[in-house]
Design a protein around this motif. Sequence first.
Motif, mmCIF file in Angstrom:
data_model
loop_
_atom_site.group_PDB
_atom_site.id
_atom_site.type_symbol
_atom_site.label_atom_id
_atom_site.label_comp_id
_atom_site.label_asym_id
_atom_site.label_seq_id
_atom_site.Cartn_x
_atom_site.Cartn_y
_atom_site.Cartn_z
ATOM 1 N N SER A 138 -41.982 49.569 -2.381
ATOM 2 C CA SER A 138 -42.635 50.079 -3.577
ATOM 3 C C SER A 138 -42.454 51.598 -3.686
ATOM 4 O O SER A 138 -42.084 52.116 -4.735
ATOM 5 C CB SER A 138 -44.119 49.679 -3.514
ATOM 6 O OG SER A 138 -44.890 50.511 -4.332
ATOM 7 N N SER A 435 -47.665 46.584 -9.841
ATOM 8 C CA SER A 435 -48.284 45.937 -8.677
ATOM 9 C C SER A 435 -49.490 45.137 -9.145
ATOM 10 O O SER A 435 -49.938 45.279 -10.285
ATOM 11 C CB SER A 435 -48.699 46.983 -7.640
ATOM 12 O OG SER A 435 -49.589 47.909 -8.218
ATOM 13 N N SER A 440 -50.061 47.929 -3.685
ATOM 14 C CA SER A 440 -48.703 47.684 -3.204
ATOM 15 C C SER A 440 -48.576 47.885 -1.691
ATOM 16 O O SER A 440 -47.540 47.613 -1.115
ATOM 17 C CB SER A 440 -47.740 48.638 -3.904
ATOM 18 O OG SER A 440 -48.076 49.972 -3.549
ATOM 19 N N MET A 449 -43.647 44.314 -3.120
ATOM 20 C CA MET A 449 -43.532 44.296 -4.574
ATOM 21 C C MET A 449 -43.032 42.918 -4.983
ATOM 22 O O MET A 449 -42.173 42.339 -4.313
ATOM 23 C CB MET A 449 -42.573 45.377 -5.071
ATOM 24 C CG MET A 449 -42.472 45.403 -6.582
ATOM 25 S SD MET A 449 -41.512 46.780 -7.199
ATOM 26 C CE MET A 449 -42.734 48.074 -7.134
#
Length: 471
Positions: A138, A435, A440, A449
């Motif tokens: 992420s 998210s 996340s 993710m």
Amino acid sequence: MLGRVLGAVLAVTAGLGAAHTASAAELRPDQVRFREIYKELVETNTSLSVGSCTEAAAKMGARLKAAGFTDSQLTYFSVPEHPKDGGLVAILPGTSKTAKPMLLLGHLDVVEAKRADWTRDPFVLIEENGYFYGRGTSDMKVIDATWVDMLIRFKEEKFQNKRTIKLALTCGEETLEAFNGADWLAKNKRDLIDAEFALNEGGGGRADANGKLQAQGVQVGEKVVQQFRMETTNAGGHSSVPIRDNAIYQLAQGLLKVRDYEFPLQMNDTTRAFFSKVGVGRNDTMGQAMLAIARDPNDKAAEAELNKDRGFHSMLRTTCVATLLDGGHAENALPQRAGANINCRMFPGNTMEQTKAALEAAINDPGVKLTPLQPIRAKPTPPPLDPKIIGPMEKVAAKYFPGVPLVPTMSTGASDAIYLSPVGIPTYGVPGFWSGPEGSGAHGLNEHMSAASVYTGRDYLTDLVKAYAGG
Ligand SMILES: [Zn+2]
């Protein structure tokens, strides 16, 4: 840094759902290659302790070279003291002599991750039940991979971009100990990264527990960290004969003044747009207060309501808080010294000097010394809510996220955008990836993710950059 602001505060009525999750078998050929880049980045450890951004930059540079970038279009950079904190600037020249370049920014480094604490190996890209797991999935290797993959696709497609597209992959965003590539480029290679605007992390969307996308955010400006050392000194003496005049008590009095001091409310175009857009979508008292403050920042009742939410409270002003404490030198001695760290998050446009003066006035004791700590940031100019930037974001979002509001946000944290805005490159945190309500795991455990976010966000950003670059 992704979707932090939205994550904390949104309760917008839901828009349309997220795209379905493609299993690896259903991937398009271009998605297969993108996945390889994403995997290569996640599996190249770029944490400060044992990793190397230089290695990750070299791998991305090799892919760009294989796609046809010449050596003169690829600039590797590092400094001798930090050989593993290097980066790369890649340039895809545009066809227009008048259109100004645009910059894609991405930090390659990641926060440390301990294998023993994670459910899965943090430095292996693992796809499981529709989610990608791994450090950086992420924050922000998904965006780095998107930028690199995009430039390769543009080369292959012989995309006739009018604007020159620049990519800067840098190191050192996550820690103050490393060499910060964005800072270094802004100070030493301003021409190389010259651009009308930059796209960066810091935006992103939020889905509900059912995976339904609620809103997408574009980050326009962020608060700036400034730390102060607060200190008192005293002649001290034997603890068997105490007096009221005492370094620890004096410091404590000062700290309570800091606690009780409320910086005045401030708003800018971004936060005004944020409150009016989010307020419209809510049917509660907080939503009413959002609309009221957007109309009139002097509405004290609305301010009081918003202050009940710690995220909104912080968005509306500079904040300062005590975070570290020390004092005294022996259990049987009157303290000769006491100190605290004061961590401030300045509203965009505020300076260290203004913040220090406000704190000193609140403490109102010349015996309590405040010393600003490095780094002292240049006063940032918040990027404008420019329709030339926001318009294409909304237009492309209507295709990929129909019915989902695009909300301007001001982050209460900070990213590498703080280095570009002082040298005149307004920097925006892009929407696209999202998210869920659980967050996340960025900076924390089991970072992840959803595959739907990864593939849809990538398509969104590719079309968005095409819209800006012109073809
Ligand atoms: Zn980040």
